[in-house]
Design an enzyme around this catalytic site. Structure first.
Site, PDB file in Angstrom:
ATOM      1  N   LYS A 113       0.832  -1.204   0.000  1.00 38.07           N
ATOM      2  CA  LYS A 113       0.000   0.000   0.000  1.00 38.07           C
ATOM      3  C   LYS A 113       0.867   1.253   0.000  1.00 38.07           C
ATOM      4  O   LYS A 113       0.637   2.186  -0.791  1.00 38.07           O
ATOM      5  CB  LYS A 113      -0.910  -0.021   1.225  1.00 38.07           C
ATOM      6  N   GLU A 142     -18.412  11.021   9.774  1.00 36.15           N
ATOM      7  CA  GLU A 142     -17.796   9.777  10.271  1.00 36.15           C
ATOM      8  C   GLU A 142     -16.307   9.935  10.583  1.00 36.15           C
ATOM      9  O   GLU A 142     -15.524   9.001  10.423  1.00 36.15           O
ATOM     10  CB  GLU A 142     -18.019   8.630   9.279  1.00 36.15           C
ATOM     11  N   HIS A 153     -14.362   6.181  -6.353  1.00 32.52           N
ATOM     12  CA  HIS A 153     -13.130   5.419  -6.389  1.00 32.52           C
ATOM     13  C   HIS A 153     -12.152   5.971  -7.418  1.00 32.52           C
ATOM     14  O   HIS A 153     -11.090   5.397  -7.649  1.00 32.52           O
ATOM     15  CB  HIS A 153     -13.429   3.945  -6.671  1.00 32.52           C
ATOM     16  N   SER A 180     -19.464   9.058   4.759  1.00 28.55           N
ATOM     17  CA  SER A 180     -18.140   9.505   5.177  1.00 28.55           C
ATOM     18  C   SER A 180     -17.639  10.648   4.305  1.00 28.55           C
ATOM     19  O   SER A 180     -18.003  10.765   3.134  1.00 28.55           O
ATOM     20  CB  SER A 180     -17.146   8.342   5.122  1.00 28.55           C
ATOM     21  N   ILE A 202     -23.272   9.455   1.017  1.00 33.07           N
ATOM     22  CA  ILE A 202     -23.422   8.116   1.586  1.00 33.07           C
ATOM     23  C   ILE A 202     -23.003   8.063   3.050  1.00 33.07           C
ATOM     24  O   ILE A 202     -23.429   7.180   3.790  1.00 33.07           O
ATOM     25  CB  ILE A 202     -22.637   7.092   0.742  1.00 33.07           C
TER      26      ILE A 202
END
Length: 741
Positions: free
Chosen positions: A18, A465, A674, A414, A412
């Site tokens: 990552k 969030e 995304h 967050s 949605i």
């Protein structure tokens, strides 16, 4: 007897995968540094294989997703060798659609295969990735995703073209296999998990035809996993070197082996250690299973994992804070390799001290069980799974309580979690940041996001969030019966990671979990703020769950805990509550004959969790599901509003509502979260206009595809501004407001 393992996590002990790729995306690493770092990570991964097992594949490492790699191998997309071109397909403005890999929480990129006029594209070996990997590591077995799985999981062609396309693929695979054999590869690992789905008879005939030809090109080891192969005995006369079978999640495989045996001149690769859950293998029981196989066939037997190991964290060695009773009962990916070695020892040398110690827990587990929780589930009545009024009457009451415009806008849940916020959360968890300072920071972020949403003109707001690291982990930390790991990360897609909690005991809620932050956000605005909860099926699906009680009982325990939270939010005046179920489709069995049983308890679990007052509007969110397949079950959830992914699928999800009359409200996602690309108002309007053909305008919401946590503020604000602009223009064309009931 040989041991064979595959699918070992590419993430690395410290999430090096990552860090390397995201560092390259951010411009912090040059391409040479990225390549060098990944090569070092791969060398470490291969050395782990060598340390524990006899044989292993090479070429599993991907820069984003193996299905994308396979599409490039076969020449489906231009591949100039530039990383920018590769990543454009993964996360650019025209990125491929993401969807779930079988019934797991891993997402793959869906190749689009054109078939204009019934003519297939020309498949060829445009990038010989398996050969490159084999030349670097000649003691490994080259890894390839098989033709049936590749085509079955791709899109863009009509169903009647499947046979033509499949036959067109085979020469390219034959060329690939020949090149590997010529380079000295003694065997080739071919992944065909799609063989465990519902494979129609005409597809079985195609598989037999293809592998009759391909099996003559090289010695193939074909791996199936996640379930059983319904046509297993029809593979026995094919020229395959070996077949890998899941004997953990594919009980019917065992029945076929008992009934029909297995060819004595092939290798039976027996998946006897679990690749999807974390509970230690009972080595004695696994050994007995292998002994039973020996009674049914004289074939050579290799012992292996039942499914790829990337569904597990790297190693338990990194955990130091787990309950000792739990830690001594679990195994992650590296421990699965240890189990294979120990199982081989048990079967060749007998029980050794190492084998005895592996399954000799010293700590009791009585504190995992709570009779009052079990009794609450037993007392459930049929009426507990239904709301008090039908949707039509609920909708009337909700519209009176929530005077919203036509095409109401929301998100949605967050909003971006910046690096300084993540650092503060880490410091708070480590005891280095006082609780009062951390809570003040969270409140400051909530104030900011409420202000941003009001300035943008959104209609139903969220609190952002900011206190949550993950939509499942956050709740698991606050529910009894769950354990959270320190380093138990696994990949969800690309470089996106999460830590599945371990659900080991009876689940119950000690105190409100979200009330403080949601109530604070609502106090800052007159507009409705959504309460944000994660649903019981997703909590279950994205956790490693206990196996000592029926799965539906686990789901109902979770649902009752969430229902308690709903009641607290309602009492605090929260008018809209979203209960997310992105894993609702994912958790469904691969065999449709088992769908009725699954969806019966999954629907009931959601209804139990969402049993709110009629005037409370219940939303749910689902992403990257095959809605056409499950629309009846989604309808049965009885949610007032559902938001779904529709951007990468170019609005195709709307097809589901053409054949099914869906009377509730729906938000087809108009913004692909995304991708860093900022969508235009026109592109968003086009998706809604597509929806209006089959859904009344008064039932349509405007929202992104998913949460915005991984995006940057400089992407989010203009994207949402465009979204609000699109909604306003739609109102001008179709009417300004929803008529008063």
């Amino acid at each position: 007897m040989h041991t064979y393992a595959y699918g070992y996590p590419r993430l690395g002990r410290k999430r090096e995968y990552k860090s390397l790729i995201e560092g390259f995306w951010a411009g912090k690493l040059q391409e040479a540094e990225l390549v060098a770092g990944l090569e070092a990570l791969e060398a470490e991964r291969l050395e782990t294989y060598r340390r524990f097992v006899d044989r292993f594949p090479v070429g599993e490492l991907s820069l984003y997703d193996p299905m994308l790699d396979t599409a490039l191998i076969l020449g489906l997309y231009p591949n100039g060798g530039q990383l920018e071109d590769y990543f454009a397909l993964a996360r650019g403005e025209k990125a491929l659609e993401l969807t779930k890999w079988f019934n797991t929480n891993y997402h793959y990129l869906v190749p689009e295969i054109p078939c204009a006029g019934g003519q297939p594209p020309v498949f060829r070996v445009a990038w010989n990735k398996p050969l490159e990997a084999f030349r670097k590591t000649p003691d490994g077995i080259p890894y390839v995703i098989g033709p049936y799985t590749f085509l079955r999981l791709s899109k863009g062609y009509p169903p009647e073209a499947f046979g033509t396309l499949f036959r067109a693929l085979i020469p390219a695979y034959a060329e690939l296999f020949r090149s590997l054999k010529a380079a000295g590869a003694l065997m080739i690992h071919v992944d065909e998990p799609a063989w465990v789905t519902d494979v129609p008879p005409e597809h079985v005939a195609l598989i037999r035809e293809a592998y009759t030809a391909l099996g003559r090109e090289a010695d193939l080891l074909v791996f199936t996993y996640y379930d059983s192969v319904d046509f297993l005995d029809q593979l026995y006369d094919l020229p395959l070197r070996g077949i890998g079978l899941d004997l953990i999640h594919g009980a019917e495989n065992l029945e076929t082996l008992r009934r029909a045996g297995f060819p004595s001149d092939r290798v039976l690769i027996a998946g006897v250690v679990d690749g999807r859950n974390v509970w230690k293998t009972d080595l004695q029981k696994a050994a007995q299973q292998v002994e039973a196989l020996r009674q049914w066939t004289s074939a050579e037997i290799w012992i292996s994992n039942a499914g790829p190991l990337y569904h597990l964290p790297v190693t338990v060695e990194l955990e130091s804070r787990l309950d000792p009773a739990l830690q001594e009962r679990i195994a992650f990916a590296m421990e699965r390799l240890q189990e294979l070695r120990l199982l081989k020892t048990l079967m060749t040398e007998g029980e050794t001290e190492a084998v005895r110690q592996w399954n000799a827990p010293a700590h009791p587990t009585h504190h995992w069980y709570h009779p009052e929780v079990q009794e609450r589930v037993r007392r459930l009545r049929p009426e507990d799974f239904f709301r008090d009024l039908p949707y039509a009457e609920r909708s009337r009451r909700q519209r009176e309580r929530l005077p919203l415009p036509l095409f109401p806008t929301t998100t949605i849940g967050s909003f971006p979690q910046t690096e300084d916020l993540r650092r503060a959360r880490t410091a708070y968890r480590a005891g280095k940041l006082p609780e009062a300072e951390y809570e003040a920071l969270i409140q400051e972020r909530i104030r900011y996001v409420i202000q941003v949403q009001e300035e943008l003109g959104l209609d139903v707001l969220v609190h952002g969030e900011f206190e949550r690291s993950d939509m499942v982990e956050f709740f698991a930390e606050r529910l009894e019966g769950f354990a959270i790991t320190q380093h138990g990360w696994i990949l969800s897609y690309g470089t996106r990671v999460y830590r599945p909690p371990i659900l080991y005991g009876d689940v119950h809620r000690l105190r409100p979990m979200t009330l403080k932050e949601i109530a604070y956000a609502q106090s800052l605005t007159a507009k409705p703020v959504k309460g944000m909860l994660t649903g019981p099926v997703t909590m279950l699906a994205w956790s490693y769950i206990r196996e000592d009680i029926p799965v539906q009982e686990v789901a109902f325990q979770l649902a009752l805990a969430i229902q308690d939270e709903v009641r607290d939010l309602e009492a605090a005046g929260i008018r809209v509550i979203q209960i997310d179920e992105p894993a609702f489709r994912e958790r469904a069995p691969l065999k449709r004959r088992r769908w009725p049983e699954y969806f019966d308890w999954a629907v009931k679990a959601f209804r139990l969790a969402s049993r709110a007052r009629p005037e409370t509007q219940i939303h749910t969110h689902m992403c990257y599901s095959e809605f056409n397949e499950i629309i009846e079950y989604i309808d049965a959830l009885d949610a007032d509003v559902i938001s779904i992914e529709a951007t990468r699928s170019r609005g195709e999800v709307i097809h589901a509502f053409e054949r099914h009359r869906y009377e509730r409200q729906i938000g087809p996602g108009v913004y692909d979260v995304h991708s860093p690309a900022i969508p235009t108002p026109e592109s968003m309007e086009a998706i809604i206009e597509r929806a209006i053909r089959v859904i009344p305008p008064e039932n349509i919401w405007v929202n992104p595809d998913c949460g915005l946590k991984t995006r940057r503020w400089e992407e989010v604000i203009p994207s949402l501004r465009h979204m609000v602009s699109a909604a306003r223009r739609l109102r001008e064309r179709h009417g300004a407001a929803v008529p008063t009931p």
